[in-house]
Write an enzyme that holds these catalytic residues in place. Structure first.
Site, PDB file in Angstrom:
ATOM      1  N   HIS A 124       0.825  -1.212   0.000  1.00  0.00           N
ATOM      2  CA  HIS A 124       0.000   0.000   0.000  1.00  0.00           C
ATOM      3  C   HIS A 124       0.859   1.263   0.000  1.00  0.00           C
ATOM      4  CE1 HIS A 124      -3.272  -2.762   0.728  1.00  0.00           C
ATOM      5  NE2 HIS A 124      -2.600  -3.242   1.744  1.00  0.00           N
ATOM      6  N   ASP A 134      -3.021  -6.347  -5.201  1.00  0.00           N
ATOM      7  CA  ASP A 134      -3.975  -6.077  -4.130  1.00  0.00           C
ATOM      8  C   ASP A 134      -5.378  -5.906  -4.713  1.00  0.00           C
ATOM      9  OD1 ASP A 134      -4.623  -5.354  -1.283  1.00  0.00           O
ATOM     10  OD2 ASP A 134      -5.179  -3.474  -2.258  1.00  0.00           O
TER      11      ASP A 134
END
Length: 146
Positions: A124, A134
């Protein structure tokens, strides 16, 4: 020997809960995306499954760099913990069982077929391939969300 970059990620909504995994395999200009999920799983199982599925997709022995944001996987392989767990009957120590021995066994067997280097990436944090993995993993986990 072909050089392949593999990017992986796992996701889980709740832990345990519905989960998904995503992987990108890149060989030169060629790229393939893989993903899947399970209705009741854990994040670590999805992280492991992503790597296992990516390696299983290869048709020959390769020189591979696996890029993952999973310290669980990176440390267990690079520090030799997973091999030690297997040698000790899937025990982390005298009283604690290793989690996910079924998946660790598959992964260790697959790693013997290739020359593999693991590279940790921060999750992230804007890494394009990690972000895409993701997205794939989350999309799969949402298929099983109620």
């Amino acid at each position: 020997m072909k050089k392949v970059d593999i990017y992986t990620d796992g996701a889980c909504s709740g832990n345990p809960g519905p989960g998904g995994w995503g992987a990108i395999l890149r060989f030169g200009p060629h790229e393939k995306e893989l993903s899947g999920g399970e209705p009741n799983t854990t994040n670590n199982r999805m992280e492991l499954t992503a790597v296992i599925q990516a390696l299983s997709a290869l048709k020959e022995s390769c020189e591979i760099t696996i890029h993952s944001d999973s310290k669980y996987i990176i440390d267990a392989i690079q520090q030799g913990w997973a091999k030690k767990w297997r040698a000790n009957g899937w025990m982390r120590n005298k009283k604690d069982k290793a989690l996910n021995p079924d998946l660790w066994g598959k992964l260790l067997d697959l790693l013997e077929e290739h020359q593999v280097t693991f590279h940790w990436v921060k999750g992230h944090a804007g890494h394009p391939e990690n972000e895409r993995c993701d997205q794939l993993a989350v999309a799969q986990s949402q298929k099983y969300a109620k």
